[in-house]
Write a protein that holds these residues in place. Structure first.
Motif, mmCIF file in Angstrom:
data_model
loop_
_atom_site.group_PDB
_atom_site.id
_atom_site.type_symbol
_atom_site.label_atom_id
_atom_site.label_comp_id
_atom_site.label_asym_id
_atom_site.label_seq_id
_atom_site.Cartn_x
_atom_site.Cartn_y
_atom_site.Cartn_z
ATOM 1 N N GLN A 31 0.514 -0.769 0.405
ATOM 2 C CA GLN A 31 -0.043 0.137 0.113
ATOM 3 C C GLN A 31 1.171 0.529 0.213
ATOM 4 O OE1 GLN A 31 -3.388 0.610 3.283
ATOM 5 N NE2 GLN A 31 -4.022 2.134 2.087
ATOM 6 N N LYS A 32 0.478 2.159 -1.132
ATOM 7 C CA LYS A 32 0.935 3.393 -0.848
ATOM 8 C C LYS A 32 0.396 4.340 -0.151
ATOM 9 C CE LYS A 32 4.451 1.960 -3.784
ATOM 10 N NZ LYS A 32 5.828 2.196 -3.816
ATOM 11 N N TYR A 37 -2.066 1.121 -4.518
ATOM 12 C CA TYR A 37 -1.389 0.083 -4.320
ATOM 13 C C TYR A 37 -0.492 0.075 -5.168
ATOM 14 C CZ TYR A 37 -5.122 0.056 -0.948
ATOM 15 O OH TYR A 37 -6.191 -0.893 -0.141
ATOM 16 N N GLU A 38 0.641 -1.005 -4.719
ATOM 17 C CA GLU A 38 1.486 -1.556 -5.905
ATOM 18 C C GLU A 38 1.731 -2.578 -5.829
ATOM 19 O OE1 GLU A 38 6.870 -1.907 -6.458
ATOM 20 O OE2 GLU A 38 5.328 0.167 -6.544
ATOM 21 N N HIS A 119 0.350 0.136 -10.490
ATOM 22 C CA HIS A 119 0.116 0.708 -9.570
ATOM 23 C C HIS A 119 -1.425 0.927 -10.106
ATOM 24 C CE1 HIS A 119 4.342 1.687 -10.210
ATOM 25 N NE2 HIS A 119 4.272 1.157 -8.293
#
Length: 123
Positions: A31-32, A37-38, A119
């Motif tokens: 989670q970014k 998210y990646e 992403h």
């Protein structure tokens, strides 16, 4: 003696068949910031790597819609840096054909040749 041989043969068969059917698509979703998210999917082909990444993204979003913001696929196989990707695909196809004709295992591809990084966010 025959019982031991039969039991060991059966166990060997079960062990080898379990290894052959276990998918190698372990993915970790990171989670970014800003609810993004990646995830990275790996696979023997570009399609398998993309599918593994998309499946992990869809599992993360559950009932929400997965919105892909960016996608990058790279080749990390044995021929990386030796020949261009199209020539590498031709060499791999020729190797597979030779293996089928000769009855030997000559596949040079591995389950980690392609890597797709997505992403995404859930909406």
């Amino acid at each position: 003696m025959q019982k031991i041989l039969m039991i060991s043969s059966t166990l060997s068969f079960l062990f080898l068949s379990a290894c052959a059917t276990t998918p190698n698509n372990h993915t970790t979703v990171i989670q970014k910031a800003n609810h993004q998210y990646e995830v990275t999917g790996i696979g023997k082909t570009e399609i398998i790597a993309k599918n593994n990444a998309i499946n992990a993204a869809n599992k993360t979003c559950k009932t929400s819609t997965t919105i892909v913001l960016d996608e990058k696929t790279t080749y990390n196989g044995i021929l990386q840096g030796v020949v261009d990707p199209n020539t590498g695909k031709l060499i791999q196809a020729a190797s597979n054909i030779f293996g089928k004709i000769s009855g030997t295992q000559t596949d040079i591809a591995t389950d980690e040749d392609y890597q797709t990084t997505l992403h995404f966010q859930c909406k």
